[in-house]
Design a protein around this motif. Structure first.
Motif, PDB file in Angstrom:
ATOM      1  N   ALA A  57      52.481 112.212  89.522  1.00 41.99           N
ATOM      2  CA  ALA A  57      51.051 111.893  89.601  1.00 41.99           C
ATOM      3  C   ALA A  57      50.231 112.760  88.662  1.00 41.99           C
ATOM      4  CB  ALA A  57      50.567 112.106  91.035  1.00 41.99           C
ATOM      5  N   ASN A  58      49.048 112.287  88.349  1.00 37.88           N
ATOM      6  CA  ASN A  58      48.022 113.040  87.641  1.00 37.88           C
ATOM      7  C   ASN A  58      46.702 112.788  88.339  1.00 37.88           C
ATOM      8  OD1 ASN A  58      49.408 114.335  85.546  1.00 37.88           O
ATOM      9  ND2 ASN A  58      49.344 112.524  84.250  1.00 37.88           N
ATOM     10  N   SER A  59      45.819 113.774  88.275  1.00 34.41           N
ATOM     11  CA  SER A  59      44.479 113.595  88.832  1.00 34.41           C
ATOM     12  C   SER A  59      43.473 114.344  87.964  1.00 34.41           C
ATOM     13  CB  SER A  59      44.415 114.110  90.272  1.00 34.41           C
ATOM     14  OG  SER A  59      44.567 115.509  90.311  1.00 34.41           O
ATOM     15  N   MET A  60      42.222 113.926  88.075  1.00 38.19           N
ATOM     16  CA  MET A  60      41.156 114.611  87.336  1.00 38.19           C
ATOM     17  C   MET A  60      39.813 114.317  87.979  1.00 38.19           C
ATOM     18  SD  MET A  60      40.547 112.546  83.800  1.00 38.19           S
ATOM     19  CE  MET A  60      39.939 110.871  83.776  1.00 38.19           C
ATOM     20  N   ASN A  61      38.875 115.233  87.751  1.00 38.13           N
ATOM     21  CA  ASN A  61      37.490 115.020  88.145  1.00 38.13           C
ATOM     22  C   ASN A  61      36.813 114.175  87.074  1.00 38.13           C
ATOM     23  OD1 ASN A  61      37.550 116.566  90.518  1.00 38.13           O
ATOM     24  ND2 ASN A  61      37.211 118.441  89.364  1.00 38.13           N
ATOM     25  N   VAL A  62      35.861 113.346  87.491  1.00 47.50           N
ATOM     26  CA  VAL A  62      35.131 112.477  86.580  1.00 47.50           C
ATOM     27  C   VAL A  62      33.646 112.775  86.745  1.00 47.50           C
ATOM     28  CG1 VAL A  62      34.767 110.075  85.895  1.00 47.50           C
ATOM     29  CG2 VAL A  62      36.929 110.731  86.910  1.00 47.50           C
ATOM     30  N   SER A  63      32.905 112.737  85.642  1.00 45.67           N
ATOM     31  CA  SER A  63      31.494 113.147  85.666  1.00 45.67           C
ATOM     32  C   SER A  63      30.536 112.101  86.227  1.00 45.67           C
ATOM     33  CB  SER A  63      31.045 113.516  84.251  1.00 45.67           C
ATOM     34  OG  SER A  63      31.160 112.388  83.398  1.00 45.67           O
ATOM     35  N   LYS A  64      31.009 110.854  86.442  1.00 42.05           N
ATOM     36  CA  LYS A  64      30.187 109.791  87.017  1.00 42.05           C
ATOM     37  C   LYS A  64      30.965 109.123  88.141  1.00 42.05           C
ATOM     38  CE  LYS A  64      27.865 108.617  82.685  1.00 42.05           C
ATOM     39  NZ  LYS A  64      27.609 107.522  81.726  1.00 42.05           N
ATOM     40  N   ASP A  65      30.257 108.456  89.039  1.00 38.04           N
ATOM     41  CA  ASP A  65      30.919 107.709  90.105  1.00 38.04           C
ATOM     42  C   ASP A  65      31.705 106.536  89.528  1.00 38.04           C
ATOM     43  OD1 ASP A  65      30.012 109.202  92.318  1.00 38.04           O
ATOM     44  OD2 ASP A  65      28.106 108.136  92.316  1.00 38.04           O
ATOM     45  N   VAL A  66      32.842 106.244  90.143  1.00 39.95           N
ATOM     46  CA  VAL A  66      33.649 105.082  89.786  1.00 39.95           C
ATOM     47  C   VAL A  66      33.105 103.886  90.572  1.00 39.95           C
ATOM     48  CG1 VAL A  66      35.962 104.066  89.896  1.00 39.95           C
ATOM     49  CG2 VAL A  66      35.687 106.487  89.298  1.00 39.95           C
ATOM     50  N   SER A  78      35.067 118.969  95.541  1.00 39.34           N
ATOM     51  CA  SER A  78      34.999 119.806  94.339  1.00 39.34           C
ATOM     52  C   SER A  78      33.603 119.878  93.745  1.00 39.34           C
ATOM     53  CB  SER A  78      35.955 119.258  93.274  1.00 39.34           C
ATOM     54  OG  SER A  78      35.500 117.983  92.833  1.00 39.34           O
ATOM     55  N   GLY A  79      32.726 118.970  94.156  1.00 42.30           N
ATOM     56  CA  GLY A  79      31.384 118.944  93.587  1.00 42.30           C
ATOM     57  C   GLY A  79      31.258 118.011  92.396  1.00 42.30           C
ATOM     58  N   ALA A  80      32.366 117.475  91.903  1.00 38.62           N
ATOM     59  CA  ALA A  80      32.325 116.502  90.815  1.00 38.62           C
ATOM     60  C   ALA A  80      31.752 115.189  91.350  1.00 38.62           C
ATOM     61  CB  ALA A  80      33.735 116.260  90.270  1.00 38.62           C
ATOM     62  N   ALA A  81      31.309 114.332  90.452  1.00 41.25           N
ATOM     63  CA  ALA A  81      30.792 113.029  90.881  1.00 41.25           C
ATOM     64  C   ALA A  81      31.903 112.189  91.495  1.00 41.25           C
ATOM     65  CB  ALA A  81      30.179 112.288  89.697  1.00 41.25           C
ATOM     66  N   SER A  82      33.095 112.281  90.920  1.00 43.31           N
ATOM     67  CA  SER A  82      34.214 111.484  91.407  1.00 43.31           C
ATOM     68  C   SER A  82      35.529 112.171  91.061  1.00 43.31           C
ATOM     69  CB  SER A  82      34.166 110.085  90.774  1.00 43.31           C
ATOM     70  OG  SER A  82      35.145 109.249  91.341  1.00 43.31           O
ATOM     71  N   TRP A  83      36.582 111.770  91.765  1.00 41.77           N
ATOM     72  CA  TRP A  83      37.937 112.271  91.537  1.00 41.77           C
ATOM     73  C   TRP A  83      38.877 111.079  91.523  1.00 41.77           C
ATOM     74  CZ3 TRP A  83      42.122 111.965  95.035  1.00 41.77           C
ATOM     75  CH2 TRP A  83      43.249 112.735  94.692  1.00 41.77           C
ATOM     76  N   LEU A 118      32.917 103.293  85.189  1.00 41.52           N
ATOM     77  CA  LEU A 118      32.010 104.327  85.675  1.00 41.52           C
ATOM     78  C   LEU A 118      30.600 103.774  85.800  1.00 41.52           C
ATOM     79  CD1 LEU A 118      33.249 107.279  83.430  1.00 41.52           C
ATOM     80  CD2 LEU A 118      33.788 106.859  85.846  1.00 41.52           C
ATOM     81  N   LYS A 119      29.840 104.324  86.724  1.00 42.32           N
ATOM     82  CA  LYS A 119      28.462 103.901  86.948  1.00 42.32           C
ATOM     83  C   LYS A 119      27.669 104.039  85.646  1.00 42.32           C
ATOM     84  CE  LYS A 119      24.547 104.795  89.976  1.00 42.32           C
ATOM     85  NZ  LYS A 119      24.023 105.639  91.057  1.00 42.32           N
ATOM     86  N   GLY A 120      27.006 102.958  85.241  1.00 41.23           N
ATOM     87  CA  GLY A 120      26.186 102.969  84.032  1.00 41.23           C
ATOM     88  C   GLY A 120      26.975 102.838  82.739  1.00 41.23           C
TER      89      GLY A 120
END
Length: 133
Positions: free
Chosen positions: A99-108, A61-66, A83-85
């Motif tokens: 289930a639920n899912s989402m994109n996350v703006s930083k790496d897990v 998806s191009g997000a940092a993480s899912w 999340l990173k940082g």
């Protein structure tokens, strides 16, 4: 020298114990963690209740993480993650029987899956998954 190390370790242990007073800690289950580079899966369960979570730190998806979390029963499960940082533990919940899912703006950097154990606490994977990032 050994006494000094023991004293420092004892102070750290006492500090952690005092800081943890009043917190409801989840009961651990063995569960399972499987990782393939950027993708990790965690599973835990208590009796007929079963919970899963997955993290992909390189999603299409191009997000940092899912992240994705699932429960096979009438209770919601949750993924605890860092999340990173960011030193704050975050939580994301599943649906009942779903289930639920989402994109996350930083790496897990670390996560585990948890769900109700039927005794007022949680059943969680006993270790944290660490996907590559």
């Amino acid at each position: 020298m050994k006494l000094k190390r023991f004293t420092q370790a004892g102070l750290v242990a006492a500090t952690v114990a005092v800081a943890g007073l009043g917190l409801a800690l989840p009961a651990s289950a063995s569960g399972s963690i499987t990782c393939w580079d950027y993708i990790c899966k965690a599973s835990a369960g208590s009796g007929p209740k079963y919970y899963e979570a997955q993290v992909d730190n390189n999603p299409a998806s191009g997000a940092a993480s899912w992240i994705w979390v699932w429960s096979n029963n009438a209770f919601t499960s949750h993924i605890d993650y860092y999340l990173k940082g960011d030193g704050t533990m975050h939580k994301y919940y599943s649906q009942e029987f779903g289930a639920n899912s989402m994109n996350v703006s930083k790496d897990v950097t670390a996560f585990r899956v948890c769900g109700p154990n039927g005794g007022g606490g949680d059943t969680c994977t006993s270790t944290w998954a660490h996907p590559k990032y």
